[in-house]
Write a protein that holds these residues in place. Structure first.
Motif, PDB file in Angstrom:
ATOM      1  N   ARG A 132       0.696  -1.084   0.142  1.00 38.31           N
ATOM      2  CA  ARG A 132      -0.082   0.034  -0.119  1.00 38.31           C
ATOM      3  C   ARG A 132       0.777   1.135  -0.084  1.00 38.31           C
ATOM      4  N   SER A 133       2.136   1.111   0.589  1.00 41.04           N
ATOM      5  CA  SER A 133       2.751   2.363   0.483  1.00 41.04           C
ATOM      6  C   SER A 133       4.414   1.939   0.425  1.00 41.04           C
ATOM      7  N   ARG A 134       5.095   2.897  -0.442  1.00 41.38           N
ATOM      8  CA  ARG A 134       6.447   2.465  -0.647  1.00 41.38           C
ATOM      9  C   ARG A 134       7.424   3.111   0.584  1.00 41.38           C
ATOM     10  N   ASN A 135       6.654   3.833   1.216  1.00 42.78           N
ATOM     11  CA  ASN A 135       7.574   4.604   2.511  1.00 42.78           C
ATOM     12  C   ASN A 135       6.352   4.798   3.653  1.00 42.78           C
ATOM     13  N   ARG A 136       6.249   3.385   4.128  1.00 40.87           N
ATOM     14  CA  ARG A 136       5.028   3.201   5.075  1.00 40.87           C
ATOM     15  C   ARG A 136       5.259   3.987   6.456  1.00 40.87           C
ATOM     16  N   TRP A 137       6.575   4.321   6.889  1.00 38.50           N
ATOM     17  CA  TRP A 137       6.735   5.080   7.841  1.00 38.50           C
ATOM     18  C   TRP A 137       6.482   6.379   7.800  1.00 38.50           C
ATOM     19  N   LEU A 138       6.477   7.002   6.735  1.00 43.22           N
ATOM     20  CA  LEU A 138       6.192   8.466   6.286  1.00 43.22           C
ATOM     21  C   LEU A 138       4.799   8.437   6.435  1.00 43.22           C
ATOM     22  N   ALA A 139       4.072   7.525   5.828  1.00 45.58           N
ATOM     23  CA  ALA A 139       2.626   7.586   5.767  1.00 45.58           C
ATOM     24  C   ALA A 139       2.075   7.417   7.283  1.00 45.58           C
ATOM     25  N   LEU A 140       2.744   6.401   8.208  1.00 45.04           N
ATOM     26  CA  LEU A 140       2.457   6.442   9.620  1.00 45.04           C
ATOM     27  C   LEU A 140       2.179   7.788  10.155  1.00 45.04           C
ATOM     28  N   THR A 141       3.396   8.594   9.855  1.00 44.74           N
ATOM     29  CA  THR A 141       3.636   9.869  10.389  1.00 44.74           C
ATOM     30  C   THR A 141       2.401  10.492  10.360  1.00 44.74           C
ATOM     31  N   PHE A 142       1.795  10.687   9.094  1.00 44.60           N
ATOM     32  CA  PHE A 142       0.798  11.649   8.704  1.00 44.60           C
ATOM     33  C   PHE A 142      -0.512  11.003   9.200  1.00 44.60           C
ATOM     34  N   LEU A 143      -0.686   9.655   9.237  1.00 42.45           N
ATOM     35  CA  LEU A 143      -1.889   9.096   9.999  1.00 42.45           C
ATOM     36  C   LEU A 143      -1.858   9.279  11.416  1.00 42.45           C
ATOM     37  N   ALA A 144      -0.847   9.105  12.209  1.00 39.79           N
ATOM     38  CA  ALA A 144      -0.555   9.543  13.353  1.00 39.79           C
ATOM     39  C   ALA A 144      -1.025  10.822  13.817  1.00 39.79           C
ATOM     40  N   LEU A 145      -0.502  11.878  12.805  1.00 42.62           N
ATOM     41  CA  LEU A 145      -0.806  13.443  13.103  1.00 42.62           C
ATOM     42  C   LEU A 145      -2.120  13.743  12.987  1.00 42.62           C
ATOM     43  N   ALA A 146      -3.134  12.814  12.223  1.00 48.11           N
ATOM     44  CA  ALA A 146      -4.507  12.912  12.061  1.00 48.11           C
ATOM     45  C   ALA A 146      -5.026  12.775  13.455  1.00 48.11           C
ATOM     46  N   GLN A 147      -4.461  11.441  13.847  1.00 50.76           N
ATOM     47  CA  GLN A 147      -4.978  11.001  15.264  1.00 50.76           C
ATOM     48  C   GLN A 147      -4.783  11.997  16.131  1.00 50.76           C
ATOM     49  N   PHE A 148      -3.567  12.506  16.288  1.00 49.38           N
ATOM     50  CA  PHE A 148      -3.283  13.463  17.166  1.00 49.38           C
ATOM     51  C   PHE A 148      -4.323  14.678  17.263  1.00 49.38           C
ATOM     52  N   LEU A 149      -4.681  15.259  16.060  1.00 52.22           N
ATOM     53  CA  LEU A 149      -6.016  16.308  16.162  1.00 52.22           C
ATOM     54  C   LEU A 149      -7.158  15.736  16.663  1.00 52.22           C
ATOM     55  N   VAL A 150      -7.643  14.467  16.436  1.00 53.30           N
ATOM     56  CA  VAL A 150      -9.015  13.997  16.962  1.00 53.30           C
ATOM     57  C   VAL A 150      -8.701  13.974  18.537  1.00 53.30           C
ATOM     58  N   VAL A 151      -7.698  13.352  19.102  1.00 52.71           N
ATOM     59  CA  VAL A 151      -7.566  13.177  20.544  1.00 52.71           C
ATOM     60  C   VAL A 151      -7.354  14.786  21.304  1.00 52.71           C
ATOM     61  N   LEU A 152      -6.509  15.667  20.653  1.00 50.23           N
ATOM     62  CA  LEU A 152      -6.380  16.850  20.967  1.00 50.23           C
ATOM     63  C   LEU A 152      -7.710  18.061  21.047  1.00 50.23           C
ATOM     64  N   ASP A 153      -8.602  17.442  19.981  1.00 51.33           N
ATOM     65  CA  ASP A 153      -9.901  18.338  20.180  1.00 51.33           C
ATOM     66  C   ASP A 153     -10.755  18.020  21.053  1.00 51.33           C
ATOM     67  N   ALA A 154     -10.497  16.839  21.723  1.00 50.65           N
ATOM     68  CA  ALA A 154     -11.468  16.364  22.871  1.00 50.65           C
ATOM     69  C   ALA A 154     -10.998  16.946  24.040  1.00 50.65           C
ATOM     70  N   SER A 155      -9.754  17.507  24.081  1.00 54.09           N
ATOM     71  CA  SER A 155      -9.263  17.814  25.316  1.00 54.09           C
ATOM     72  C   SER A 155      -9.190  19.486  25.458  1.00 54.09           C
ATOM     73  N   ILE A 156      -8.827  20.074  24.252  1.00 50.90           N
ATOM     74  CA  ILE A 156      -8.224  21.491  24.179  1.00 50.90           C
ATOM     75  C   ILE A 156      -9.256  22.543  24.472  1.00 50.90           C
ATOM     76  N   VAL A 157     -10.241  22.140  24.242  1.00 49.13           N
ATOM     77  CA  VAL A 157     -11.506  23.133  24.593  1.00 49.13           C
ATOM     78  C   VAL A 157     -11.679  23.309  26.109  1.00 49.13           C
ATOM     79  N   ASN A 158     -11.395  22.512  26.943  1.00 55.45           N
ATOM     80  CA  ASN A 158     -11.545  22.722  28.271  1.00 55.45           C
ATOM     81  C   ASN A 158     -11.164  23.821  29.083  1.00 55.45           C
ATOM     82  N   ILE A 159      -9.846  24.075  28.883  1.00 57.36           N
ATOM     83  CA  ILE A 159      -9.360  25.370  29.422  1.00 57.36           C
ATOM     84  C   ILE A 159      -9.915  26.799  28.546  1.00 57.36           C
TER      85      ILE A 159
END
Length: 474
Positions: free
Chosen positions: A16-43
């Motif tokens: 599926r990818s010739r550079n799967r580790w780089l692909a993982l970086t961007f997949l994890a970055l999207a997941q970071f946004l999902v988790v971030l938005d569940a908590s960043i609003v509190n303060i």
């Protein structure tokens, strides 16, 4: 679960990818946004409420409007990814998340903001299970999955902590709208990178979508999450809480009946024949309860008892985040040697010990002397628990069910978070009221309540460790 199917999927996955580790970086970055938005609003809630003229009683709905569609649509999102393609659904989720974030930042009134938050949550429910399914395809169980999940878990855990820190910094320096606008450039980078790094989906399934099942499970999970969320406002025995809880149970029961009779079910119950999937999801549910409750109570403890402002509260959680990242990076060889179940059991016992130590902090605690040690232990344990729990819950799942398995993991975590927050906050409030009635001053009573919540979270962690130990006996 067919071993042949799982093996075949794993063999083809790296293509599926010739550079799967780089692909993982961007997949994890999207997941970071999902988790971030569940908590960043509190303060940012006080500033946000003042800017839009929201009644204080409505501020919690800024969080709830995101959590309800996120938790309720995860199972459907996972199955849509299996049916229509994981890359396709992932990109659709990222695009919706960016658009909703823009709308939230430009909101001129409460209804516009709440609608935007709901679309954010629904979009997150598409991208989160699709992203984890793509990770499973890129990294077979025998070829780098442990390391990939280590990166994934570290980024996701960092998102929870970063929400507190970034929420304070952005709100204080720019304004509340910045907590939403920050998603846009990051999301655009992901949206541009993933099509270049991942091959197009090859969808072989022509199974029709089970709409009755999709509707009943979505409404059932939403009702349950809403019931747990309402506990914070009206208590466990309120007619609203009990009514929503009963509706959720009834709808999930109806969902089970529909799935058992459907020739093309949304959720094939055959996936639960895997003991690791069943026990892994139960453990993830308890981890979600302990973690969400912990971060909520820890933030209140530092501000209401120790007198820290929002910025300092975020800064004091940096050691926890660093410990999580270090532990996640060191975990792959541990997983390879001892297995996910044993690693999870040990991680959760260590987490319980750190929480119990945190509960011993005195009223006038010094951060370095009384809080730094336990928070580092908690962070390291969370790094192990996040990754080992996810690995256990998706162990042996075929590519055809990867979206479903990912949706299950995320749903378990969301339901567990809502339940744990309700239980631990109620425990803290009950203890605080009891100490106040016995003559303790306000600060002492609050400290006692928060200590009780930490011990409650430790209990959830120990229960999760017991479940993981049962899985290890398999």
């Amino acid at each position: 679960m067919s071993t042949v199917a799982a093996t075949a999927a794993e063999t083809a996955a790296p293509e599926r990818s010739r550079n799967r580790w780089l692909a993982l970086t961007f997949l994890a970055l999207a997941q970071f946004l999902v988790v971030l938005d569940a908590s960043i609003v509190n303060i940012a809630l006080p500033s946000l409420g003042a800017g839009l003229g929201l009644d204080p009683d409505l501020l919690t709905w800024v969080i709830t409007a995101y959590v309800l569609p996120f938790g309720g649509l995860l199972m459907l999102g996972g199955r849509l990814a299996d049916r229509y393609g994981h890359r396709t659904i992932f990109l659709a989720g990222v695009f919706g998340f960016i658009a909703a974030s823009l709308a939230a930042g430009f909101s001129i009134n409460g209804p516009m903001l709440l609608m935007s938050r709901a679309v954010q949550g629904a979009s997150a429910a598409l991208l989160a299970p699709a992203a984890l399914a793509l990770l499973m395809q890129l990294f077979p169980a025998t070829d780098g999955r442990g390391k990939a999940l280590g990166i994934w878990g570290a980024v996701a855990g960092l998102g929870s902590v970063a929400g507190v820190l970034l929420g304070g910094i952005l709100t204080a320096s720019i304004g509340w709208s910045a907590i939403f606008f920050i998603n846009v450039p990051v999301g655009l980078v992901v949206l541009g990178a993933i099509p270049a790094l991942l091959s197009r989906d090859v969808v072989t399934s022509k199974v029709r979508l089970d709409l009755p099942g999709a509707i009943t499970i979505t409404l059932g999970v939403v009702a349950l999450v809403a019931a747990f969320s309402m506990v914070l406002e009206v208590g466990f025995l309120s007619p609203v809480t009990l009514g929503l809880g009963a509706a959720g149970v009834a709808l999930l029961g109806l969902f089970a009946v529909i799935e058992l009779r459907s020739p093309e079910p949304l959720v094939s119950f055959a996936i639960f024949a895997s003991r690791s999937v069943t026990l892994g999801n139960l453990a993830v549910l308890l981890i979600g309860g302990a973690v969400v409750g912990l971060f909520f109570v820890l933030s209140l403890h530092m501000q209401n008892v120790l007198g820290y402002d929002a910025m300092l509260t975020g800064i004091t959680q940096v050691p926890l985040a660093l410990a999580l990242i270090v532990a996640a990076g060191a975990l792959p060889p541990v997983l390879a040697k001892f297995g996910s179940a044993r690693t999870l059991a040990v991680s959760l016992v260590i987490l319980a010990a750190g929480l119990a130590w945190l509960a011993l902090a005195p009223v006038g605690a010094d951060f370095v002397l009384h809080l730094l040690g336990p928070t580092i232990i908690i962070g390291a344990a969370l790094g192990g628990a996040f990754i080992a729990g996810t690995e256990l819950a998706v162990q042996g799942v075929s590519e055809a069910d990867s979206g479903l398995a990912s949706g299950l993991v995320n749903t378990s975590q969301q339901i567990g978070g809502a339940l744990g927050l309700a239980l631990l906050f109620t425990l803290a409030t009950t203890m605080t009221d009891g100490l106040g009635a016995n003559g303790a001053d306000e600060i002492t009573a609050l400290a006692g309540g928060y200590s009780a919540a930490y011990l409650g979270a430790a209990g959830l962690a120990l229960l999760g460790a017991l479940i993981a130990a049962l899985a290890a006996r398999q």
